[in-house]
Motif scaffolding. Structure first.
Motif, PDB file in Angstrom:
ATOM      1  N   GLY A  21     -12.347  -0.053   1.081  1.00  0.00           N
ATOM      2  CA  GLY A  21     -11.764  -0.457   2.046  1.00  0.00           C
ATOM      3  C   GLY A  21     -10.828   0.791   3.242  1.00  0.00           C
ATOM      4  N   GLN A  22      -9.938   0.746   3.420  1.00  0.00           N
ATOM      5  CA  GLN A  22      -9.351   1.818   3.971  1.00  0.00           C
ATOM      6  C   GLN A  22      -7.276   1.639   3.251  1.00  0.00           C
ATOM      7  N   TYR A  23      -7.335   1.690   2.163  1.00  0.00           N
ATOM      8  CA  TYR A  23      -6.453   1.601   1.517  1.00  0.00           C
ATOM      9  C   TYR A  23      -6.803   1.580   0.229  1.00  0.00           C
ATOM     10  N   SER A  24      -5.353   2.205  -0.073  1.00  0.00           N
ATOM     11  CA  SER A  24      -5.160   2.834  -1.788  1.00  0.00           C
ATOM     12  C   SER A  24      -4.902   1.740  -2.812  1.00  0.00           C
ATOM     13  N   GLN A  25      -5.592   2.438  -4.635  1.00  0.00           N
ATOM     14  CA  GLN A  25      -5.865   0.996  -4.975  1.00  0.00           C
ATOM     15  C   GLN A  25      -4.297   0.998  -5.702  1.00  0.00           C
ATOM     16  N   ILE A  26      -3.312   2.488  -5.980  1.00  0.00           N
ATOM     17  CA  ILE A  26      -2.632   2.191  -6.230  1.00  0.00           C
ATOM     18  C   ILE A  26      -1.255   2.662  -5.732  1.00  0.00           C
ATOM     19  N   THR A  27      -0.491   1.915  -5.891  1.00  0.00           N
ATOM     20  CA  THR A  27       0.678   3.048  -5.391  1.00  0.00           C
ATOM     21  C   THR A  27       2.331   2.993  -6.128  1.00  0.00           C
ATOM     22  N   ARG A  28       2.603   4.018  -6.603  1.00  0.00           N
ATOM     23  CA  ARG A  28       3.712   3.999  -7.853  1.00  0.00           C
ATOM     24  C   ARG A  28       4.996   4.219  -6.257  1.00  0.00           C
ATOM     25  N   VAL A  29       5.861   3.009  -7.001  1.00  0.00           N
ATOM     26  CA  VAL A  29       7.087   3.291  -6.567  1.00  0.00           C
ATOM     27  C   VAL A  29       8.426   3.307  -7.626  1.00  0.00           C
ATOM     28  N   LYS A  30       9.315   4.382  -6.889  1.00  0.00           N
ATOM     29  CA  LYS A  30      10.220   4.362  -8.124  1.00  0.00           C
ATOM     30  C   LYS A  30      11.663   4.119  -6.577  1.00  0.00           C
ATOM     31  N   ALA A  31      12.154   3.092  -6.519  1.00  0.00           N
ATOM     32  CA  ALA A  31      13.037   3.410  -5.794  1.00  0.00           C
ATOM     33  C   ALA A  31      14.397   1.902  -6.613  1.00  0.00           C
ATOM     34  N   SER A  32      15.744   2.204  -5.801  1.00  0.00           N
ATOM     35  CA  SER A  32      16.292   1.699  -6.499  1.00  0.00           C
ATOM     36  C   SER A  32      16.830  -0.001  -5.416  1.00  0.00           C
ATOM     37  N   MET A  74      16.402   8.171  -2.056  1.00  0.00           N
ATOM     38  CA  MET A  74      15.554   8.015  -1.195  1.00  0.00           C
ATOM     39  C   MET A  74      13.756   7.188  -2.597  1.00  0.00           C
ATOM     40  N   ALA A  75      13.119   6.357  -2.103  1.00  0.00           N
ATOM     41  CA  ALA A  75      12.412   6.138  -3.206  1.00  0.00           C
ATOM     42  C   ALA A  75      11.420   7.207  -3.055  1.00  0.00           C
ATOM     43  N   GLN A  76      10.569   7.073  -4.541  1.00  0.00           N
ATOM     44  CA  GLN A  76       9.846   8.426  -4.265  1.00  0.00           C
ATOM     45  C   GLN A  76       8.318   7.477  -4.473  1.00  0.00           C
ATOM     46  N   ILE A  77       7.351   7.546  -3.638  1.00  0.00           N
ATOM     47  CA  ILE A  77       6.346   6.799  -3.205  1.00  0.00           C
ATOM     48  C   ILE A  77       4.937   7.555  -3.853  1.00  0.00           C
ATOM     49  N   GLN A  78       4.348   7.172  -4.557  1.00  0.00           N
ATOM     50  CA  GLN A  78       3.111   8.376  -4.998  1.00  0.00           C
ATOM     51  C   GLN A  78       1.737   7.175  -4.206  1.00  0.00           C
ATOM     52  N   ILE A  79       1.023   7.580  -4.038  1.00  0.00           N
ATOM     53  CA  ILE A  79      -0.102   7.096  -3.590  1.00  0.00           C
ATOM     54  C   ILE A  79      -1.484   7.486  -4.128  1.00  0.00           C
ATOM     55  N   LEU A  80      -2.013   6.525  -4.678  1.00  0.00           N
ATOM     56  CA  LEU A  80      -2.950   7.226  -5.827  1.00  0.00           C
ATOM     57  C   LEU A  80      -4.965   6.175  -5.836  1.00  0.00           C
ATOM     58  N   ASN A  81      -5.428   6.840  -6.149  1.00  0.00           N
ATOM     59  CA  ASN A  81      -6.850   7.199  -6.199  1.00  0.00           C
ATOM     60  C   ASN A  81      -7.677   7.536  -7.204  1.00  0.00           C
ATOM     61  N   PRO A  82      -7.342   6.824  -8.208  1.00  0.00           N
ATOM     62  CA  PRO A  82      -8.013   7.353 -10.006  1.00  0.00           C
ATOM     63  C   PRO A  82      -9.616   7.074 -10.263  1.00  0.00           C
ATOM     64  N   ASP A  83      -9.628   8.315 -10.357  1.00  0.00           N
ATOM     65  CA  ASP A  83     -11.229   8.491 -10.186  1.00  0.00           C
ATOM     66  C   ASP A  83     -12.182   7.416 -11.528  1.00  0.00           C
ATOM     67  N   SER A  84     -11.437   7.107 -12.756  1.00  0.00           N
ATOM     68  CA  SER A  84     -11.950   6.376 -13.359  1.00  0.00           C
ATOM     69  C   SER A  84     -12.651   4.667 -12.805  1.00  0.00           C
TER      70      SER A  84
END
Length: 91
Positions: free
Chosen positions: A17-28, A1-11
């Motif tokens: 808008g209604q989006y996330s600035q970074i999505t980090r995905v670990k998947a095979s 199963m993929a690991q999905i992180q939704i990130l919006n760094p303070d920096s």
């Protein structure tokens, strides 16, 4: 199963808008689904926007399920709409 992180760094500040600035995905493995519209298996689309959205997401859900996935596995999708006044309802 993929690991999905939704990130919006303070920096980077708050998204505009209604989006996330970074999505980090670990998947095979990747699954690409294309061309889904608000029409049922019979090719008929409901007349109103809300019912088309319901059908569209049911279609995407069926495509995901057919491959052992679900909406929790979705990283990104692109949406095209005919009328800009439908954007608030879609969001």
């Amino acid at each position: 199963m993929a690991q999905i992180q939704i990130l919006n760094p303070d920096s980077l500040g708050k998204p505009l808008g209604q989006y996330s600035q970074i999505t980090r995905v670990k998947a095979s493995e990747f699954l690409f689904i294309a061309g889904q519209v608000g029409a049922g298996k019979d090719g008929k689309a409901p007349a109103d926007f809300d019912a088309q959205c319901v059908q569209l997401f049911a279609n995407i859900g069926a495509a995901l399920t057919s491959q052992g996935a679900n909406f929790g596995n979705v990283v990104e999708f692109t949406t095209y709409m005919v009328h800009s006044q439908d954007i608030p309802k879609f969001m």
